[in-house]
Design an enzyme around this catalytic site. Structure first.
Site, PDB file in Angstrom:
ATOM      1  N   LYS A  96      28.005  31.528  73.750  1.00 56.57           N
ATOM      2  CA  LYS A  96      28.890  32.298  72.964  1.00 56.57           C
ATOM      3  C   LYS A  96      28.233  33.243  72.104  1.00 56.57           C
ATOM      4  CE  LYS A  96      32.564  29.124  74.620  1.00 56.57           C
ATOM      5  NZ  LYS A  96      32.021  28.346  75.096  1.00 56.57           N
ATOM      6  N   ARG A  97      27.106  33.657  72.193  1.00 60.70           N
ATOM      7  CA  ARG A  97      26.410  34.511  71.195  1.00 60.70           C
ATOM      8  C   ARG A  97      27.054  35.970  71.058  1.00 60.70           C
ATOM      9  NH1 ARG A  97      24.764  29.912  70.438  1.00 60.70           N
ATOM     10  NH2 ARG A  97      22.408  29.415  69.867  1.00 60.70           N
TER      11      ARG A  97
END
Length: 277
Positions: A96-97
């Site tokens: 979830k960058r």
């Protein structure tokens, strides 16, 4: 991995199962704690027991980062083991960058070039220039958070009081806008199984894209409902199950029990595929 190679795996295995490798040392069999690398030994056993029943593995990086450098080394050993022994498996770094361009480029290099994942999950909040660096990698996939399975999704994503100027829910705007980005053909999307009633609308916007679907099993999502409204001609779904499979037992039979749970889902998926048309 190309999209067609993923489709080929789904067809040959009659499965679109993704297994989440979210390892919590408090939940794994205690005898593994005595080994040199208990996280890797747990993952290795799960992978060896289930690789023929699934098409994807998804380590959530938080479960490795929590243990510092040793956890990161366990993650690297895990992805290397999958790539070396089961190279046809589609791998997802659930990280979830998403950040400004230069930072996103570094995140992308970390997961695609150093760790050699096939895909990574990315948050869309900062917009195009935070996502396009991930999309620039050939035969790598960016899985954009669109409509998540958690309760907080109602805060912004599908809150009728938080509509854009065009009167559309935020998740629809994310889907529509992302299609305009460079190399958008490399996009997949996270859509939670607990939001099955929205799949029809989602498929109107992204009819051909793969959807990574968490929330089946422990979170209460319905596989049949997701498939009814979310499947396309190539299946187009990766159904993730984590806790329901990897923690089916905390005894010495944990891998065997994990396989049994994965087999149940694979058989259900096979039946759905065979009756798709």
């Amino acid at each position: 991995m190309t999209t067609q190679q993923l489709v080929n795996q789904i067809e040959s295995k009659r499965s679109f199962l993704c297994i989440g490798l979210d390892v919590d040392l408090t939940k794994i069999p205690q005898y593994l704690i005595e080994t040199e690398d208990p996280i890797f030994e747990f993952n290795k056993a799960i992978i060896d027991a289930t690789h023929d029943l699934c098409v994807s593995y998804k380590p959530n990086t938080a479960f490795y980062e929590a243990y510092g450098i040793k956890g990161w080394q366990s993650l690297q050993k895990t992805i290397n083991y999958i790539n070396d022994n089961y190279p046809n498996i589609f791998t997802i770094a659930d990280a979830k960058r998403g950040d400004i361009g230069n930072t996103s480029s570094m995140y992308a290099k970390a997961f695609f070039e150093d760790l050699h994942f096939d895909s990574v999950t990315v948050a869309p909040y900062m917009g195009k220039d935070s996502v396009e660096p991930f999309l620039a990698f050939e035969n790598k996939h960016t899985i954009l958070l669109a409509l998540t399975s958690n309760e907080g999704a109602f805060d912004f994503q599908i809150n009728s009081e938080v509509l854009g100027s065009n009167g559309k829910e935020l998740y629809k705007q994310v889907l529509e806008t992302s299609k305009q980005w460079k190399n958008s053909e490399n996009l997949m999307y996270v859509v939670g199984a607990t939001k099955a009633e929205h799949f029809t609308e989602i498929r109107k916007i992204v009819p051909d894209s793969f959807l990574l679907v968490p929330g089946v099993g422990a979170q209460g999502g319905s596989l049949s409902e997701v498939c009814k409204y979310g499947m396309n001609k190539n299946v187009g779904l990766l159904i993730n199950s984590s806790r329901g499979i990897i923690y089916a037992s905390n005894g010495v039979d944990f891998a065997e029990k994990a396989r049994a749970e994965a087999l149940k889902l694979q058989k259900e998926m096979e039946n759905i595929i065979l009756h798709q048309n």
